[in-house]
Scaffold this active site. Structure first.
Site, short mmCIF file in Angstrom:
data_model
loop_
_atom_site.label_atom_id
_atom_site.label_comp_id
_atom_site.label_asym_id
_atom_site.label_seq_id
_atom_site.Cartn_x
_atom_site.Cartn_y
_atom_site.Cartn_z
N SER A 165 0.79 -1.23 0.00
CA SER A 165 0.00 0.00 0.00
C SER A 165 0.82 1.27 0.00
O SER A 165 0.25 2.37 -0.10
CB SER A 165 -0.96 0.01 1.20
N SER B 281 -6.00 2.72 4.77
CA SER B 281 -5.46 2.07 3.57
C SER B 281 -6.57 1.35 2.81
O SER B 281 -6.37 0.26 2.27
CB SER B 281 -4.35 1.07 3.95
N LYS C 89 0.09 3.64 -2.73
CA LYS C 89 -0.98 4.64 -2.64
C LYS C 89 -0.43 6.06 -2.60
O LYS C 89 -1.17 7.02 -2.87
CB LYS C 89 -1.85 4.36 -1.41
#
Length: 387
Positions: free
Chosen positions: A97, A155, A100
């Site tokens: 993640s 997340s 991101k």
């Protein structure tokens, strides 16, 4: 025995050729076979970071760089971009993640935070099994700012799906993310799933993730979201519920001591990537950004503790190390990309360690030798008559 003119000229030329060899090839004269002279002052910073292993250039009194278990890591000055130390900085690994950060850099500028959007069920289709979710509900209306809280704090892959739909779709967003990465000079990143979910061929690097984190801190909206410890998220029934940032260095959750001065950025985990973290901290007017990817330590919180050690070292080493590279990737990236640089580094090492002179040595020696013959002819016989 009398030596003819032609022979004398040849001998003189050879002598001057030898002088040219000595003048132009000091490395060959001082470095024996199999000896690695180490990084030279002529190395481009990017070239050094593309080499495997740990790189640090300490001055007198510098603290020893921490011994970390992570497969790849980097710490840099976020203001200047100077990389203070790194290990396998361009090693391509699954980012989880932390990708991101690139998603936010790509999508955030096109979506004003006050926009309200009613979620269509199709926007939540195809979310990977086991994904982290913030709880986005079909037919519920959210502000874009709510969805960004879901991305940065929880997340939430569901929030990423909706924001990507608002930004042109899943595949188009992935393509734009790669374009954004290239625009920032980040060449290691390949995007297959914008939320960071494991997908074949999806990779990034400690270097690229630090570039993304540093770029994000320059965006006030990004910086605000990534530093937020808590927020309220709209519930399906019309109410709301609290969400807490999963970055334990920021919140101090689960027995991890919060890091003094931490200002974000993003953590991640998948079974394939392991734990990953991009973190930034500010102390005494200095901001550092660090990336840690896939610690191999058995400790459940190793990614946080190794990042803590890296940031501590970076603040302690202020002014006591020379940079080993720069996060200003567009200026420091080697021409032709990493592959071309790897060839250049390999050739450079061969030039340093091989007894045979390299092409420029031979060419220079030949030019000096030819010039010597011309001088000899003029001194011995006078000007050459013209036709």
């Amino acid at each position: 025995m009398t030596i003819g003119f032609a022979s004398r000229a040849a001998v003189s030329g050879c002598v001057l050729c030898a002088a040219g060899l000595l003048a132009l090839a000091p490395a060959a004269a001082t470095t024996g076979p199999g000896v690695d002279p180490g990084p030279r002052t002529t190395d481009a910073p990017a070239a050094l970071l593309y080499r495997p292993g740990t790189h640090v250039r300490p001055r007198a009194g510098a603290p020893e760089v921490p011994d970390l278990s992570a497969r790849s890591w980097l710490v840099a000055d976020a203001d200047t971009g100077a990389v203070l130390a790194a290990h396998d900085a361009h090693r391509r690994l699954p980012p989880a993640s932390t990708l991101k950060t690139l998603f936010a850099l790509t999508v955030m500028p096109a979506l004003p935070s006050g926009i309200r959007h009613r979620v269509d069920p199709e926007e939540l289709a195809d979310i990977g099994p086991g994904s982290s979710l913030v709880g986005v509900a079909e037919y519920r209306t959210y502000r874009v700012s709510d969805l960004w809280n879901g991305v940065f704090l929880n997340s939430g892959n569901d929030a990423v799906r909706v924001l990507a739909a608002l930004s042109g779709g899943w595949r188009a967003t992935a393509e734009r993310m790669e374009e954004k990465a290239r625009a920032l000079g980040a060449r290691d990143t390949q995007v297959r799933s914008p939320d960071g979910y494991d997908a074949p061929g999806q990779v990034s690097s400690a270097f690229d993730l630090a570039v993304f984190g540093r770029a994000g801190l320059r965006n006030p909206e990004f910086a605000e979201y990534c530093a937020r410890a808590e927020a309220s998220f709209p519930a399906r029934d019309g109410g709301s519920y609290p969400i807490v940032n999963t970055n334990r260095l920021l919140t101090g959750a689960d027995g991890v001591a919060p890091y003094r001065g931490l200002i974000g950025v993003k953590n991640g985990y998948t079974s394939h990537a392991g734990n990953t973290l991009v973190a930034a901290a500010r102390r005494d007017g200095r901001t550092l950004v660090a990336t840690v990817m896939n610690p191999r330590s058995d400790g459940g919180h190793a990614v946080y503790e190794e990042t803590r050690a890296l940031l501590d070292w970076g603040f302690e080493a202020a002014g006591l190390v020379n940079p080993v590279g720069s996060l200003d990737a567009l200026r420091s990236a080697p021409p032709g990309g990493p592959e071309a640089d790897a060839v250049a580094v390999s050739a450079s090492r061969r030039d340093d360690t091989d007894d045979r002179p390299v092409w420029w040595t031979i060419t220079g020696a030949g030019l000096l030798g030819g010039a010597g013959v011309a001088v000899y002819l003029r001194l011995r016989w006078g000007p050459v008559p013209k036709d």
